[in-house]
Scaffold this active site. Structure first.
Site, PDB file in Angstrom:
ATOM      1  N   TYR A   1      40.014  71.397  61.992  1.00  9.74           N
ATOM      2  CA  TYR A   1      39.168  72.570  61.756  1.00  9.74           C
ATOM      3  C   TYR A   1      39.500  73.742  62.671  1.00  9.74           C
ATOM      4  CZ  TYR A   1      36.356  70.532  58.123  1.00  9.74           C
ATOM      5  OH  TYR A   1      35.965  70.010  56.921  1.00  9.74           O
TER       6      TYR A   1
ATOM      7  N   ASP B   1      36.832  39.678  49.349  1.00 10.14           N
ATOM      8  CA  ASP B   1      36.788  39.328  47.930  1.00 10.14           C
ATOM      9  C   ASP B   1      38.000  38.467  47.598  1.00 10.14           C
ATOM     10  OD1 ASP B   1      35.622  42.594  46.708  1.00 10.14           O
ATOM     11  OD2 ASP B   1      34.548  40.853  47.546  1.00 10.14           O
TER      12      ASP B   1
ATOM     13  N   GLU C   1      34.778  42.430  54.542  1.00 13.71           N
ATOM     14  CA  GLU C   1      35.580  43.483  53.886  1.00 13.71           C
ATOM     15  C   GLU C   1      34.720  44.675  53.499  1.00 13.71           C
ATOM     16  OE1 GLU C   1      37.377  42.344  50.122  1.00 13.71           O
ATOM     17  OE2 GLU C   1      37.838  44.421  49.653  1.00 13.71           O
TER      18      GLU C   1
END
Lengths: 390, 389
Positions: A132, A271, A218
């Site tokens: 920025y 997963d 996860e």
């Protein structure tokens, strides 16, 4: 009040003792983190500038040389470390006299000058601050992020030694207290709210924990579910941490710090799909892009707790909770099976081959199809009790 | 006089087309103008001589009757030349270009000829001829009052340009702009780069033509000189003259025209009414020209953008480097930087680095296969030639 894990989960205790033993035996040379002094960082930057001035004094266009961080050809695998950058790896030349690369050259110099000031004044800035401060030059936050990592690799200095902080993605909860560099005390023991992973892992001091294991989760959704079900109290003392997907450097550093400090088993709950497995591999073995910092980021002792492809069959997860593998999934799975580190993990290989054969994947949430609280009441406690990790 | 010379050359070129010979546009052309020694200057003699492949197939025996036929319509002001041209001049010419295939001499009796402007007009015409017939080495010699003025239209760099269903052109693409002194040797393209443009049909306004004509069209070619920096940059770069030549090639066909005199008359008429023809097709011509100019300037615009990128990045590079040197407490490092650039303080260092960075990033020459980076002296049979398209 939680039960003592050592009594109710003897397998975890056995694993912890075994890991401790391995740590002592291997002399742990890799864990001696090279502390780069402030002066050394400044000197390395000065050498870059002197190189530029010398080139210009000879009327030659300055060129910066960056190691190539995106090529598998530049990494090698070491079972004790994970993926690390090879010496003599391919480099990319960034020229100052070529329109296609001069902007990158300027961006690198600009960030080098910012880092120089930060290190010299012992202050810190985030990557966001840097972006920025000059959005026109950088164009995007991604550009700043990549260049900071490029500089870290070029100078062979960990990013934290550059005094550039990244906003952490991760959350942590459980039996853990520590102090930030500025003296702030952090207590992660609140059962309902998690603590954001610190942006300055290197500044963390006075870690206090009696946790018997760390559980890497996860997804944020699963993490929140564990919080809601008061998992850390039920299986106290433990620590749970998530990076909400692909882990950022700070989350990886935090996991590594917990391992270095506590030497307790670290399990991954991902997963049962190629993406989840890849995320777990990043924690355990590292990534190609950050291979130059493998020594401080990888935790080769991470164990795969769940969700295993074999669990789907064993637990008879309803078929409507299973999802067919896509072409992308299959390609990713094939790619994972080719990775150099899989050969040292035959059990992981078997699970992945099972997924290949069954051609289905499942999210952790699929366990809710068996029972709403199956994950925290049955699945995880049994897995931890009976050593259901690989 | 220039009109007469123009008509002679038009005749020779048309004869070439009529013969259907794929003429190699190489050889020599001599235009010799002289007055009789000692006589009052009231008449001017002219000899047009040609040698080499470009005149191939021309037989003087057949040419003279043609000229006689055309005399009244095409060359009303000409009369036979009573004198012969200087044999030495012709010898010198044939020594270079081989035996003469074309030799026409005529006289003009008109005192208005002797105004300086006609010399300029002849010169200008021959220069234009040389531009698009760069393979033909053209010489102009004027001999008045025992003084000889001579000009050779030297072509240093030629470029062969293919045309659809037409013989190729050989263009003179020599860049006459000298590079600024700061440009390194070999980093300046000496030649232009033809760009083939589009064909567009032109309609002829009725008042411009005495007879119906069909299939008149034009092809637009541009030849641009690349590798030149924009002269409006903020950096202290010297301004460089840019040159963009626009060639408009006209082609007409008329199935009812078979005689040479008709063809010559038509061409002359089209030339005479060219402005009217172009005006009549203003929109199409303007669009075509704008398209070609845009294409020609693409490279230049890209160069401008790249230069701006280099310039703005250079500011960041300089300010970042100086910032580090200025706030460093490492004396060895500071001294090494200052002594490297042979300066005394960071203020001088900044100026010196800026100048050096400007030198290494300016005038970047990115040669393409068809660029001409080295100055080549014209040698017989060994001239730089590029093939375009």
């Amino acid at each position: 009040m939680g039960s003592d894990v050592a009594e109710l989960f003897p397998e975890i205790e056995k694993l912890r003792v075994q890991l401790l033993h391995n740590v002592e035996v291997t002399a742990d040379f890799r864990r001696v983190e090279e502390e780069i002094s402030h002066q050394e960082v400044l000197t390395r930057i000065e050498n870059i500038i002197l190189g530029i001035v010398t080139s210009l004094s000879k009327d030659e266009a300055p060129v910066l040389t960056l190691p190539n961080r995106s090529s598998w050809a530049n990494v090698s695998f070491d079972s004790a470390i994970g993926l690390q950058m090879s010496s003599g790896s391919d480099v990319t030349a960034v020229r100052s006299d070529c329109a296609s690369s001069v902007t990158k050259f300027a961006q690198i110099l600009k960030i080098l000058s910012v880092i120089y000031r930060l290190v010299q004044s012992n202050s810190y800035a985030t990557k966001r601050d840097i972006y920025y401060n000059n959005t026109q030059l950088f164009g995007s936050q991604n550009t700043v992020d990549h260049i900071v990592d490029d500089i870290s690799c070029m100078l062979k200095v960990p990013r934290r030694s550059l005094h550039v902080l990244a906003t952490s993605k991760g959350l942590i909860s459980g039996d853990l207290c520590y102090m930030e560099e500025d003296g702030t005390r952090i207590d992660c023991r609140s059962s309902s709210a998690a603590v954001a992973v610190s942006p300055n892992i290197g500044g963390i001091r006075n870690i206090v924990s009696s946790a018997k294991f760390v559980l890497i989760v996860e997804k944020d959704a699963t993490f929140q579910r564990l919080l809601d079900d008061d998992f850390c109290s039920k299986l106290s003392p433990c620590i749970i941490i998530t990076a909400k997907g692909v882990p950022d450097v700070n989350s990886r550093l935090m996991v590594r710090k917990l391992w270095d400090t506590l030497h307790i088993p670290i399990f991954a709950l991902v997963d049962a799909d190629p993406h989840g497995i890849e995320i777990m591999c990043i924690y355990k073995y590292g990534s190609v892009a950050m291979s130059f910092e493998a020594h401080s980021l990888t935790v080769p002792s991470v164990m795969w707790l769940g969700l295993l492809p074999s669990d789907l069959r064993r637990l008879r997860v309803p078929e409507d909770a299973l999802i067919p593998l896509t072409k992308t999934d299959e390609n990713k799975l094939n790619s994972l099976l080719q990775r150099p580190y899989l050969s040292s993990q035959p059990d992981w290989q078997k699970e992945m081959e099972l997924m290949q054969q069954s051609k289905v994947k499942a999210e952790i949430q699929s366990l809710a199809a068996i029972a709403p609280d199956f994950l925290t009441s049955i699945y995880l406690p049994n897995k931890l009790r009976y050593g259901g990790w690989i | 006089m220039s009109r007469e010379i123009q008509q002679v050359l038009r005749l020779v070129m048309l004869l070439g087309k009529q013969r259907g010979v794929r003429v190699q546009a190489a050889g020599g052309l001599l235009v010799l103008l002289w007055t009789k020694t000692g006589a009052a200057v009231q008449s001017l003699n002219c000899t047009v001589a040609g040698a080499g492949p470009w005149c191939k197939g021309i037989k003087m025996k057949t040419l003279e009757p043609v000229l006689t036929d055309l005399k009244e319509s095409m060359f009303p002001r000409m009369s036979p030349c009573p004198s012969v041209p200087d044999p030495e001049e012709l010898c010198a010419f044939t020594d270079l270009y081989g035996s003469l295939r074309l030799l026409l001499s005529f006289q003009m009796r008109d005192s208005r000829l002797f105004i300086p402007e006609w010399c300029v007009r002849i010169e200008e015409f021959l220069r234009m001829f040389s531009l698009v017939n760069a393979g033909i080495k053209t010489q102009l010699k004027l001999q008045f009052s025992q003084q000889t003025f001579q000009q050779e239209f030297r072509v240093k760099i030629k470029s062969k340009v293919a045309r659809a269903k037409q013989p190729s052109l050989m263009l003179d693409v020599t860049c006459r702009t000298q590079p600024p002194e700061c440009v390194k040797k070999g980093c300046w393209c000496q030649g232009g780069h033809p760009l083939c443009g589009s064909r567009l049909p032109l309609s002829i306004p009725p008042e411009a033509m005495e007879r119906d004509h069909v299939n008149s069209g034009a092809t637009v070619y541009t030849a641009k000189q690349e590798n030149l920096q924009d002269s409006e940059q903020e950096l202290s770069l010297p301004s460089v003259q840019q040159t963009l030549l626009l060639f408009l090639f006209l082609q007409h066909s008329d199935p009812f025209t078979c005689h040479l005199s008709d063809s010559m008359a038509t061409e002359a008429l089209i030339e005479h009414h060219l402005e009217g023809i172009l005006s009549n097709n203003r929109q199409a011509v303007t669009t075509a020209l704008q398209t070609e100019l845009k294409n020609a300037l693409k490279g230049l615009n890209r160069g401008k953008k790249n230069h701006e990128k280099l310039r703005s990045a250079a500011e960041v590079i300089l300010s970042s480097s100086i910032s580090i040197v200025s706030c460093s407490s490492n004396l060895d490092f500071r001294n090494a930087c200052l002594s490297s650039m042979k300066v005394r303080d960071t203020h001088e260092l900044s100026a010196s680095l800026r100048e050096s960075l400007r030198r290494v990033t300016s005038w970047k020459f990115i040669p393409r296969g068809k660029c001409y980076p080295t100055q080549v002296e014209e040698q017989e049979g060994d001239e730089p030639t590029g093939r375009e398209i």
